[in-house]
Design an enzyme around this catalytic site. Structure first.
Site, PDB file in Angstrom:
ATOM      1  N   ASN A   9      55.532  27.342  25.771  1.00  0.00           N
ATOM      2  CA  ASN A   9      55.532  27.546  24.320  1.00  0.00           C
ATOM      3  C   ASN A   9      56.930  27.846  23.787  1.00  0.00           C
ATOM      4  O   ASN A   9      57.214  27.586  22.619  1.00  0.00           O
ATOM      5  CB  ASN A   9      54.570  28.673  23.941  1.00  0.00           C
ATOM      6  N   THR A  10      57.816  28.391  24.632  1.00  0.00           N
ATOM      7  CA  THR A  10      59.178  28.698  24.190  1.00  0.00           C
ATOM      8  C   THR A  10      60.178  27.681  24.728  1.00  0.00           C
ATOM      9  O   THR A  10      60.951  27.108  23.978  1.00  0.00           O
ATOM     10  CB  THR A  10      59.588  30.118  24.641  1.00  0.00           C
ATOM     11  N   GLY A 107      45.204  26.992  31.125  1.00  0.00           N
ATOM     12  CA  GLY A 107      46.566  26.525  30.832  1.00  0.00           C
ATOM     13  C   GLY A 107      47.102  25.735  32.013  1.00  0.00           C
ATOM     14  O   GLY A 107      47.013  26.190  33.149  1.00  0.00           O
ATOM     15  N   ASP A 109      50.041  25.340  33.013  1.00  0.00           N
ATOM     16  CA  ASP A 109      51.047  26.095  33.775  1.00  0.00           C
ATOM     17  C   ASP A 109      50.393  27.014  34.805  1.00  0.00           C
ATOM     18  O   ASP A 109      50.906  27.225  35.898  1.00  0.00           O
ATOM     19  CB  ASP A 109      51.981  26.887  32.842  1.00  0.00           C
ATOM     20  N   ARG A 110      49.225  27.513  34.476  1.00  0.00           N
ATOM     21  CA  ARG A 110      48.521  28.406  35.412  1.00  0.00           C
ATOM     22  C   ARG A 110      47.935  27.604  36.570  1.00  0.00           C
ATOM     23  O   ARG A 110      47.923  28.059  37.712  1.00  0.00           O
ATOM     24  CB  ARG A 110      47.426  29.172  34.662  1.00  0.00           C
ATOM     25  N   THR A 132      56.189  33.155  27.737  1.00  0.00           N
ATOM     26  CA  THR A 132      55.863  33.541  26.363  1.00  0.00           C
ATOM     27  C   THR A 132      54.732  34.576  26.395  1.00  0.00           C
ATOM     28  O   THR A 132      54.756  35.586  25.685  1.00  0.00           O
ATOM     29  CB  THR A 132      55.414  32.303  25.561  1.00  0.00           C
ATOM     30  N   THR A 184      67.074  54.695  18.769  1.00  0.00           N
ATOM     31  CA  THR A 184      65.973  53.766  18.472  1.00  0.00           C
ATOM     32  C   THR A 184      65.888  52.620  19.488  1.00  0.00           C
ATOM     33  O   THR A 184      64.816  52.303  20.000  1.00  0.00           O
ATOM     34  CB  THR A 184      66.157  53.183  17.050  1.00  0.00           C
TER      35      THR A 184
END
Ligand SMILES: Nc1ncnc2c1ncn2[C@@H]1O[C@H](COP(=O)(O)OP(=O)(O)OP(=O)(O)O)[C@@H](O)[C@H]1O
Ligand SMILES: CC(C)(CO)[C@@H](O)C(=O)NCCC(=O)O
Ligand SMILES: [K+]
Length: 257
Positions: A9-10, A107, A109-110, A132, A184
């Site tokens: 996805n990225t 998926g 990829d999996r 992602t 922060t």
């Protein structure tokens, strides 16, 4: 030679496999609108830059983004004169079909990670991929994917904090030594880093409990080393796991179809 394409996805990764080793690995961001010609311009420039003499005869694609497959098919056909194998399509065989609820589209990829993990380590595995999303794929003794876990990815969690909270800046992940942040940025890094360490530990412990047997934990994805440095979470880390899985599935289809 085989061109293996892992489209997340990225990021989209291309790797050339000569049958023994990967000659190069090229990375670009994923865009569904990228044309076949644009892929080739990018690919040809880098292959030339690295001085690689690649004679591509086969292409295999795993894509978590369905829309990009069309242009990648045109790319394979136009520039290498071949019909690519696409993981997840019925005509692409898997060494061990998944056992999940009917109608579930696992998926690709999996599926690829599962095939790679089983090929290298045998069964009873947990494959963790920091992409992602952070995914956990449970591999049974016979090599089948039998389910797993999907958690938001590390970078996605950091981005979500920045997007939703007006006073929180964009922060890159790091592995803080301390949990108490005194500014922060350190507070956010601690929350995401140590939160993920806990998430990975708890999920793996629970998977092992539900399976009631020892299981090997194999990790992949760019952020795996960062987590392994500070917390002993995985048995093995393999950067090339997904690419290896693509060569395994390609080989299996050559032998069985
Ligand atoms: N130390 C680090 N700090 C921040 N980011 C890192 C670090 N090391 C690697 N990364 C990033 O981690 C990401 C992980 O890459 P990976 O290929 O595993 O997944 P992805 O490309 O983000 O996701 P997908 O495969 O779902 O597209 C990459 O974007 C890489 O730039
Ligand atoms: C979970 C992601 C996004 C990880 O890349 C991908 O594997 C996917 O889109 N999976 C579909 C749903 C499933 O695997 O059950
Ligand atoms: K990935």
């Amino acid at each position: 030679m085989l061109l293996a394409i892992d489209c997340g996805n990225t990021n989209t990764v291309f790797s050339i496999w000569d049958g023994t080793s990967f000659l190069c690995t090229l990375r670009t961001s994923t865009h569904h609108a990228r044309t076949a010609d644009a892929y080739f311009t990018w690919y040809a420039t880098l292959v030339k830059h690295y001085g690689i003499d690649a004679d591509i005869t086969d292409v295999i694609i795993s894509s978590t983004v369905p829309r990009v497959v069309f242009n990648l098919r045109v790319f394979a056909d136009r520039f290498f004169g071949c019909r690519p194998m696409v993981v997840g399509k019925p005509e692409c065989l898997l060494p061990h079909p998944p056992r999940v609820d009917e109608g579930t589209q696992v998926g690709p990829d999996r599926l690829v990670n599962t095939a790679a993990g089983f090929d290298r380590h045998g069964g009873d595995l947990i494959v963790v991929d920091f992409g992602t999303a952070t995914t956990f794929d449970v591999v049974a003794a016979d090599g089948a994917y039998i389910g797993g876990v999907i958690a938001p990815g590390v970078n996605l969690s950091l981005e979500a904090l920045h997007m939703a909270a007006a006073a929180l800046p964009h922060v890159d992940i790091s592995n803080p030594q301390q949990v108490i942040g005194t500014n922060t940025v350190a507070c956010i890094q601690s929350g995401v880093f140590w939160g993920y360490v806990g998430l990975v530990r708890e999920i793996c412990t629970r998977i092992k409990g539900e399976r009631d047997r020892p299981m090997k934990i194999v990790a992949t994805g760019g952020l795996a080393p960062l987590f392994q440095q500070s917390a002993d979470l995985f048995d093995v880390m393999e950067e090339d796991l997904t690419m290896h899985g693509l060569t395994v599935i390609h080989e299996y289809n050559k032998e069985n179809s």
